[in-house]
Design a protein around this motif. Structure first.
Motif, PDB file in Angstrom:
ATOM      1  N   ASN A 159       0.809  -1.218   0.000  1.00  0.00           N
ATOM      2  CA  ASN A 159       0.000   0.000   0.000  1.00  0.00           C
ATOM      3  C   ASN A 159       0.840   1.266   0.000  1.00  0.00           C
ATOM      4  O   ASN A 159       0.352   2.341   0.354  1.00  0.00           O
ATOM      5  N   ALA A 160       2.104   1.139  -0.368  1.00  0.00           N
ATOM      6  CA  ALA A 160       2.980   2.314  -0.398  1.00  0.00           C
ATOM      7  C   ALA A 160       2.497   3.321  -1.442  1.00  0.00           C
ATOM      8  O   ALA A 160       2.003   2.935  -2.509  1.00  0.00           O
ATOM      9  N   PRO A 161       2.601   4.603  -1.144  1.00  0.00           N
ATOM     10  CA  PRO A 161       2.225   5.624  -2.137  1.00  0.00           C
ATOM     11  C   PRO A 161       3.018   5.443  -3.432  1.00  0.00           C
ATOM     12  O   PRO A 161       4.150   4.961  -3.421  1.00  0.00           O
ATOM     13  N   VAL A 162       2.407   5.842  -4.506  1.00  0.00           N
ATOM     14  CA  VAL A 162       3.028   5.758  -5.831  1.00  0.00           C
ATOM     15  C   VAL A 162       3.321   7.172  -6.302  1.00  0.00           C
ATOM     16  O   VAL A 162       2.445   8.046  -6.275  1.00  0.00           O
ATOM     17  N   ILE A 163       4.563   7.412  -6.697  1.00  0.00           N
ATOM     18  CA  ILE A 163       4.887   8.722  -7.236  1.00  0.00           C
ATOM     19  C   ILE A 163       4.555   8.752  -8.720  1.00  0.00           C
ATOM     20  O   ILE A 163       4.912   7.831  -9.466  1.00  0.00           O
ATOM     21  N   ARG A 164       3.818   9.753  -9.123  1.00  0.00           N
ATOM     22  CA  ARG A 164       3.479   9.962 -10.532  1.00  0.00           C
ATOM     23  C   ARG A 164       4.254  11.187 -11.002  1.00  0.00           C
ATOM     24  O   ARG A 164       4.103  12.275 -10.441  1.00  0.00           O
ATOM     25  N   GLN A 165       5.074  11.004 -12.000  1.00  0.00           N
ATOM     26  CA  GLN A 165       5.942  12.078 -12.463  1.00  0.00           C
ATOM     27  C   GLN A 165       5.800  12.287 -13.965  1.00  0.00           C
ATOM     28  O   GLN A 165       5.660  11.326 -14.727  1.00  0.00           O
ATOM     29  N   ALA A 166       5.843  13.537 -14.367  1.00  0.00           N
ATOM     30  CA  ALA A 166       5.801  13.861 -15.789  1.00  0.00           C
ATOM     31  C   ALA A 166       6.843  14.929 -16.087  1.00  0.00           C
ATOM     32  O   ALA A 166       7.144  15.775 -15.240  1.00  0.00           O
ATOM     33  N   VAL A 167       7.390  14.865 -17.283  1.00  0.00           N
ATOM     34  CA  VAL A 167       8.286  15.909 -17.773  1.00  0.00           C
ATOM     35  C   VAL A 167       7.675  16.466 -19.056  1.00  0.00           C
ATOM     36  O   VAL A 167       7.427  15.712 -20.003  1.00  0.00           O
ATOM     37  N   VAL A 168       7.417  17.762 -19.052  1.00  0.00           N
ATOM     38  CA  VAL A 168       6.772  18.422 -20.192  1.00  0.00           C
ATOM     39  C   VAL A 168       7.713  19.482 -20.755  1.00  0.00           C
ATOM     40  O   VAL A 168       8.222  20.339 -20.020  1.00  0.00           O
ATOM     41  N   ALA A 169       7.976  19.403 -22.045  1.00  0.00           N
ATOM     42  CA  ALA A 169       8.823  20.392 -22.714  1.00  0.00           C
ATOM     43  C   ALA A 169       7.960  21.585 -23.111  1.00  0.00           C
ATOM     44  O   ALA A 169       6.934  21.428 -23.771  1.00  0.00           O
ATOM     45  N   CYS A 203       3.297  14.121  -8.302  1.00  0.00           N
ATOM     46  CA  CYS A 203       2.278  14.055  -7.256  1.00  0.00           C
ATOM     47  C   CYS A 203       2.284  12.645  -6.685  1.00  0.00           C
ATOM     48  O   CYS A 203       2.932  11.747  -7.230  1.00  0.00           O
ATOM     49  N   MET A 204       1.569  12.449  -5.597  1.00  0.00           N
ATOM     50  CA  MET A 204       1.462  11.137  -4.984  1.00  0.00           C
ATOM     51  C   MET A 204       0.084  10.534  -5.260  1.00  0.00           C
ATOM     52  O   MET A 204      -0.933  11.231  -5.230  1.00  0.00           O
ATOM     53  N   VAL A 205       0.081   9.235  -5.525  1.00  0.00           N
ATOM     54  CA  VAL A 205      -1.158   8.469  -5.666  1.00  0.00           C
ATOM     55  C   VAL A 205      -1.188   7.463  -4.520  1.00  0.00           C
ATOM     56  O   VAL A 205      -0.182   6.790  -4.253  1.00  0.00           O
ATOM     57  N   TYR A 206      -2.339   7.362  -3.838  1.00  0.00           N
ATOM     58  CA  TYR A 206      -2.441   6.533  -2.640  1.00  0.00           C
ATOM     59  C   TYR A 206      -3.307   5.307  -2.920  1.00  0.00           C
ATOM     60  O   TYR A 206      -4.531   5.413  -3.042  1.00  0.00           O
ATOM     61  N   PRO A 207      -2.670   4.124  -3.037  1.00  0.00           N
ATOM     62  CA  PRO A 207      -3.387   2.902  -3.427  1.00  0.00           C
ATOM     63  C   PRO A 207      -4.509   2.476  -2.478  1.00  0.00           C
ATOM     64  O   PRO A 207      -5.427   1.784  -2.907  1.00  0.00           O
ATOM     65  N   LYS A 208      -4.437   2.856  -1.201  1.00  0.00           N
ATOM     66  CA  LYS A 208      -5.501   2.458  -0.279  1.00  0.00           C
ATOM     67  C   LYS A 208      -6.849   2.997  -0.724  1.00  0.00           C
ATOM     68  O   LYS A 208      -7.882   2.340  -0.581  1.00  0.00           O
ATOM     69  N   THR A 209      -6.844   4.218  -1.258  1.00  0.00           N
ATOM     70  CA  THR A 209      -8.092   4.853  -1.693  1.00  0.00           C
ATOM     71  C   THR A 209      -8.068   5.202  -3.178  1.00  0.00           C
ATOM     72  O   THR A 209      -9.081   5.637  -3.720  1.00  0.00           O
ATOM     73  N   TRP A 210      -6.912   5.041  -3.815  1.00  0.00           N
ATOM     74  CA  TRP A 210      -6.693   5.430  -5.204  1.00  0.00           C
ATOM     75  C   TRP A 210      -7.078   6.890  -5.447  1.00  0.00           C
ATOM     76  O   TRP A 210      -7.723   7.247  -6.427  1.00  0.00           O
TER      77      TRP A 210
END
Length: 243
Positions: A159-169, A203-210
């Motif tokens: 249930n660890a948080p998931v980091i969502r990352q994007a790089v935009v030019a 940002c962080m995504v939290y799998p417990k609650t999505w």
């Protein structure tokens, strides 16, 4: 005990949002590719592998949010939001940094970037003011574009948080200027520049609650080079061996 564990997880999450995820590959423009054809093809091959891994990992995490195989996923990472989010955070940060708006900087930037920008504001000469203006977005046929979009758990815990990352030019024309204590433009300080910036957000995504947390600006990063990627590959290899 539960509060301490949550505090530790929050600290880890804040730290994760302050750094670029290892293995991030930002494909440069063709003019910055390696010179020889063989190295160009090898470079593109590395990029294709990383891009495939991105798509696969994002798909697996989306699938894992399904309550069961017959129901819809509870979480879908919408790519359509990445460009407007990156543009908004980048502009908010630049305007806040120019005016010395510490509250906005703390709100939109990662902890590490915030500390750096706030220290720069505090070090400014007394009476000196700064201005920043986004004149226009440029090269609209090629920019803005998503260079990377990755999702990665910050630990092996289920249930660890998931980091969502994007790089935009982002390609833009910007005006920067300094004013003295009388409100007059400091001679030679006004500059209009055409720049291409690779803006990293997370940002962080939290799998417990999505559910998804607020986006933060990590900063601007440089496109990947072949030499840098070879070093990054060795780093990733070492990290995998230590797990």
């Amino acid at each position: 005990m539960a509060n301490r564990m949550q505090s530790n997880m929050d600290e880890v999450s804040a730290g994760a949002l302050s750094m670029v995820v290892p293995g991030t590959f930002v494909l440069p423009p063709w003019s910055l590719f390696p010179k020889s054809l063989g190295e160009k093809l090898r470079f593109l091959g590395y990029w294709a592998v990383i891009k495939g891994q991105e798509i696969l990992t994002n798909g697996v995490l989306t699938f894992s949010s399904k309550p069961n195989i017959w129901k819809r996923a509870q979480y879908k990472p919408k790519r359509s939001t990445l460009i407007p989010t990156a543009k908004a955070l980048h502009r908010a940060m630049a305007e806040a940094f120019a005016t010395g708006d510490k509250s906005t900087i703390s709100k939109v930037c990662s902890r590490k970037l915030s500390h750096s920008l706030l220290a720069s504001i505090d070090a400014r000469p007394r009476g000196r003011r700064f201005g920043w203006e986004l004149v226009a977005y440029t090269n609209k046929m090629s920019y803005p574009s998503i260079k990377s979009h990755r999702m990665s758990p910050i630990s092996r815990d289920r249930n660890a948080p998931v980091i969502r990352q994007a790089v935009v030019a982002i390609s833009s024309r910007q005006r920067r200027v300094q004013y003295d204590a009388k409100g007059e433009v400091v001679p030679g300080s006004e500059k209009v520049m055409d720049v291409v910036e690779h803006v990293a957000i997370a940002c962080m995504v939290y799998p417990k609650t999505w559910t998804q947390g607020e986006w933060r600006l990590i900063g601007t990063i440089k496109p990947t080079t072949l030499d840098e990627w070879m070093v990054e590959k060795e780093l990733l290899k070492t990290m995998l061996q230590e797990q």
